[in-house]
Design an enzyme around this catalytic site. Structure first.
Site, short mmCIF file in Angstrom:
data_model
loop_
_atom_site.label_atom_id
_atom_site.label_comp_id
_atom_site.label_asym_id
_atom_site.label_seq_id
_atom_site.Cartn_x
_atom_site.Cartn_y
_atom_site.Cartn_z
N PRO A 86 5.44 -7.76 13.42
CA PRO A 86 3.99 -7.73 13.68
C PRO A 86 3.58 -6.70 14.73
CG PRO A 86 4.95 -9.83 14.41
CD PRO A 86 6.02 -9.07 13.69
N GLU A 113 12.01 -16.79 15.95
CA GLU A 113 10.99 -16.42 16.95
C GLU A 113 11.04 -14.95 17.36
OE1 GLU A 113 12.47 -19.34 16.93
OE2 GLU A 113 10.74 -20.70 16.85
N ARG A 150 5.42 1.06 -7.35
CA ARG A 150 4.41 1.45 -8.35
C ARG A 150 4.04 2.93 -8.26
NH1 ARG A 150 -0.70 1.77 -6.52
NH2 ARG A 150 -1.79 1.21 -8.43
N ASP A 164 -6.77 4.89 -7.55
CA ASP A 164 -6.62 3.72 -6.68
C ASP A 164 -7.64 3.66 -5.56
OD1 ASP A 164 -4.40 2.71 -7.91
OD2 ASP A 164 -2.96 3.57 -6.50
#
Ligand code: ADE
Length: 222
Positions: A86, A113, A150, A164
């Site tokens: 993160p 954690e 993709r 896109d």
């Protein structure tokens, strides 16, 4: 392209990668995807992969040794090693395009954690898929693999990704199919006009309008 995924939970990937476009890309040998449970690389007699943090604090921390050894067994001079975390850079379509040009990606999925800070030293890139905390990097790595595969040549119609959302920093235009009128809602008449230039102009205007309304930040990031 070859993709190696280091995870304590390889089973999590079974459903996601055995369907649809990713499966087709694997079957057509556009990409090889391998999973490595780094617990198997632990030199601890109980195959431990984590321990308590130095200095105290809650939870367990993934240790260096199993991940370092697993990466060492896979990396070549062409590998790009990516840590899902993160606190990495926030993932965007531009990064997907860049990564789709690589020949070998190694993803490290953190869990529990946290992970020993020294694991960052063997990574080329740290990526977050958004400002929220997942239970681990598995789902984040699935998001990356899906969006990269993709884009590989021959996986989907090239024209589809030229259109896109996020191309030219604009969201996609609205599309419609049959019937022409559904519950009182009509398809815009320009789409039925057969005038391709007008249709292109309409679609471009819709992309700009939608981006201004929903994601004005994309226009200022240009
Ligand atoms: N691991 C936990 N949360 C994450 C996030 N938002 N992105 C990438 N990896 C993560």
């Amino acid at each position: 392209m070859r993709i190696d995924i280091l995870t304590l939970f390889p089973e999590m990937f079974e459903g996601v990668f055995s369907k649809s476009i990713i499966k087709r890309a694997v079957d057509a040998k556009k990409v090889e995807i391998h999973f490595h449970n780094f617990r198997n690389y632990s030199t601890d007699s109980h195959h431990k992969v984590d321990d308590t943090p130095y200095g105290g604090g809650p939870g367990m921390v993934l240790a260096c040794q199993p991940i370092f050894d697993c990466v060492r067994s896979l990396r070549t001079e062409n590998s790009k090693i990516i840590l899902l975390t993160p606190d990495g850079v926030v993932y965007r379509q531009k990064i997907a395009y860049d990564l789709a040009k690589e020949s070998h990606l190694i993803f490290i999925c953190g869990h529990y954690e946290g992970f020993d800070e020294r694991i960052r030293s063997i990574c080329d890139l740290e990526i977050s898929i958004g400002d929220y905390i997942l239970t681990g990097g598995e789902i984040a790595s699935m998001v990356l693999v899906d969006s990269i595969v993709r884009l590989l040549p021959g996986v989907i119609d090239e024209e589809s990704h030229l259109q896109d959302s996020f191309n030219q920093s604009l969201l996609d235009y609205p599309v419609y199919t049959t019937p022409r009128i559904y519950e009182g809602m009509e398809v815009p008449s320009v789409l039925l006009s057969g005038d391709h230039q007008k249709i292109e102009e309409y679609r471009y205007q819709e992309r700009v309008k939608r981006t201004q309304d929903r994601r004005p930040d994309l226009l200022s990031n240009k």
